[in-house]
Design an enzyme around this catalytic site. Sequence first.
Site, PDB file in Angstrom:
ATOM      1  N   ASP A 513       0.857  -1.175   0.000  1.00 15.95           N
ATOM      2  CA  ASP A 513       0.000   0.000   0.000  1.00 15.95           C
ATOM      3  C   ASP A 513       0.900   1.234   0.000  1.00 15.95           C
ATOM      4  O   ASP A 513       2.031   1.192   0.471  1.00 15.95           O
ATOM      5  CB  ASP A 513      -0.890  -0.006   1.240  1.00 15.95           C
ATOM      6  CG  ASP A 513      -1.708   1.261   1.373  1.00 15.95           C
ATOM      7  OD1 ASP A 513      -2.453   1.576   0.431  1.00 15.95           O
ATOM      8  OD2 ASP A 513      -1.594   1.924   2.411  1.00 15.95           O
ATOM      9  N   ASP A 714      -1.407  -0.365   6.118  1.00 15.01           N
ATOM     10  CA  ASP A 714      -1.550   0.210   7.448  1.00 15.01           C
ATOM     11  C   ASP A 714      -2.927   0.792   7.707  1.00 15.01           C
ATOM     12  O   ASP A 714      -3.296   1.040   8.849  1.00 15.01           O
ATOM     13  CB  ASP A 714      -0.509   1.314   7.674  1.00 15.01           C
ATOM     14  CG  ASP A 714      -0.922   2.623   7.008  1.00 15.01           C
ATOM     15  OD1 ASP A 714      -1.328   2.578   5.834  1.00 15.01           O
ATOM     16  OD2 ASP A 714      -0.838   3.672   7.662  1.00 15.01           O
ATOM     17  N   ASP A 718      -7.271  -1.276   4.358  1.00 14.81           N
ATOM     18  CA  ASP A 718      -6.402  -2.379   3.944  1.00 14.81           C
ATOM     19  C   ASP A 718      -6.753  -3.682   4.645  1.00 14.81           C
ATOM     20  O   ASP A 718      -6.234  -4.735   4.275  1.00 14.81           O
ATOM     21  CB  ASP A 718      -4.932  -2.047   4.243  1.00 14.81           C
ATOM     22  CG  ASP A 718      -4.433  -0.846   3.471  1.00 14.81           C
ATOM     23  OD1 ASP A 718      -4.844  -0.696   2.308  1.00 14.81           O
ATOM     24  OD2 ASP A 718      -3.649  -0.055   4.022  1.00 14.81           O
TER      25      ASP A 718
END
Length: 815
Positions: A513, A714, A718
């Site tokens: 990410d 994080d 997600d």
Amino acid sequence: MRYESRPSTDQSAPEAGSSSARSTRPASDAATCDLCGLPTPADPLTEPDGDGTFCCRGCLEVSRTLDRADDAPDESAVKSRLDESQDEGGLDDLDGEDAFLAVDGMHCSTCEAFLETTAERTEGVLGATASYATDTIRLVYDPDLISADELPELVSGHGYTASDRAAAGEETGSDDGLAPLLLGGFFGMMVMVWYVLFLYPTYFGYEPVADFGGYAGSFLASNIWVFTSFILFYTGYPILRGAYVSLRAGRPNMDLLVATAALGSYTFSAVATLLGRGHLYFDVTVAIVLVVTAGTRYEQAVKRRATGLLSELTERQVDDARLESGETVPLEAVEPGDRLLVRPGERVPLDGEIASGTAAIDESLVTGESLPVDKAPGDFVRGGTVVTDAPIVLTVGDEAESTLDRLVSLLWSIQSARPGVQRLADKLATVFVPLVVVLAVGAAVVSLATGSSPSDALLLGLTVVIVSCPCALGLATPLAIAAGVQAAAERGVVVATETIFEDAPDVDVVVLDKTGTLTTGTMTVERVHTADAIAPDDLLRRAGTLEALSEHPIAAAVADAAPGSASADDAAGDAVAAFERADRGVTGRVEGEHISVGHPDFLRERGLDIPDTLESCVADAREAGHVPVAVGWDGRVRGVIAVGDSPRAELDDALEAVAAGREVVVLTGDEGPAAEGLRELDGVDEVFAGVPPEAKAETVDRLRGRGTVAMVGDGSNDAPALAAADVGIAMGGGTKLATDAADAVIVDDDLEAVAETFTVATRTHRRIRQNLGWAFAYNAVAIPLAVAGLLNPLFAAIAMAASSALVVCNSARSI
């Protein structure tokens, strides 16, 4: 105050995946996106051949890229993992309220079937799906027929204890299950002391420490019997219950084999005690129960966190909505087309379109991106996002649902799905247990037929069951995992689930990410450009004085960077006169100057000229993925402040380590320059930009066509992707939801520790295979010896203990 959040270099028309394109209200009969399941706009994006319909450019590009792979799975194969639990329970199609309960006592898939059947017999419960993998049960119920407070009671019973999600969240760290193990260990030591001092010597022809004959001997045997009874029926109760449920469901499991061995040796010894026999096998019962209980406790402690994860999500869900008139109504009373009022600081109840008002929307919970997105009338907003600075009126969408609700269902379906290894263990248990029982009975029958006494034949059958008791097999993985957990902790990594040691060594694709993983995740001032000999600190001080009165996160970043930012907001208010807040900026009088701060277009609209040198600075900021904030007075822009989310300092070294032998893919909801810069990073093989939150988990599943997938993130958005990946790794600075969904958490928030996670997992996996190899080899040798009559119950127990000791010693070595 609002600024552009995803600048585009194309000024002629909005890109297909931009917020402008996505804001088109879906038609009432619109289809859904083939990747993320969101409603598509009235003019959806499609492939040139018409195969596939998508809601945005990000979903289209992900699908197009992954479908080019020759070995990519077809659509049904991609969705099978998420749809498996839905196909079995069909809960998402039921019209009722959801409830997630923590259930203490589940041990296998037979427990799942038992609890589901029990729950669905109750009027008002429309459907139930239990998850042995997470010690959780999901119920869909009719609130008119049964209240949420009654649900735990109807599931509890037969040795299972259910609690609501709030209580489960509070008790996640409790040690209620430790008492039986500690008390069992205490009484077990007392039993073994009697054996070592008085019984074992006589078994091997030696004199005991003291001669306990007659009444004293009976007293000794009675004490051992009582202590063993406590261990078997109190500490070993979960094992006995699991065996009972297994028999009732008609599906043998490992609990049945363990219970057979423990009860068999206990019953034989009890009868021998009553008959005054000298050889007692209570020690076998004690060893079996304590070893198995200790081995399973670690597994139970790991699984308990899943209910806290669902609790975190459901606590964020909105139960009420405020109509435009100001009346508050239950969420289930809201119909498509209703107009809702959402005030600053409130969470948007349902997906829909803004009817009036403009506001900056914080989408971090469902998208993970730290930068709020400007929304105006006609723009689509997701349920679960937060309005930050101004009230809006929302027209509820055609489905009257919330993106956050979809994340709850998605995460449940992923977390509750049994992994391949667990399904294989369930299948092995249904074969191994009957096989051992057949061998034991067959050996006893043959022994009896060849002239052995009933007592000897019974001992032979009992020996087969005892020697095959899966203690070494049960300890092989947990003990190696415990060593791996310790080794990981020494490297700043907390392991949350044991499956990481199975999957991490085989990772082929690492999905990263962007926000909070590759970047720091905090909006800060990156650069300050000035003109007309204005000092940067002077520009920041004037801009920060104004921005201190604005609620926008970018304004907060400017205010924090300004000299003297520690001063209170009241002090800033005293220094500002004629303060005004507009759609894309703020104005006010500071130190006698009328200052404007905001989007460059905001200042242009007020007649302030932007020098060519600062125009290039605006373009440079956008090219770098930053947000340009213009500051001006006296008819001229005096400076540009670039605000953005800066890359991590260790990014280059971390990418080099992670990319060794693996493909690296970056997944982000950003588009334009912010995403383009990621493609230039060394070690990054591919970047998927503009991916909405609902599509992240599906994208991870599609990447499985390339091999085993690890996800590093994080944000709360997600969480489904972290759970869907073979390996989920959360950065320690992330949200609780993300860390709970992950298999491992980087405590120090250091990206370089990701590669260390793979190293520790690989070495631990090797240790697990060594332990399992020995355990299987032991069974391959010990069971035939027992069937041949070359072992008695005592030596069978010793062999079982020796194999377990070898596993313990191997696991204790440093990794």
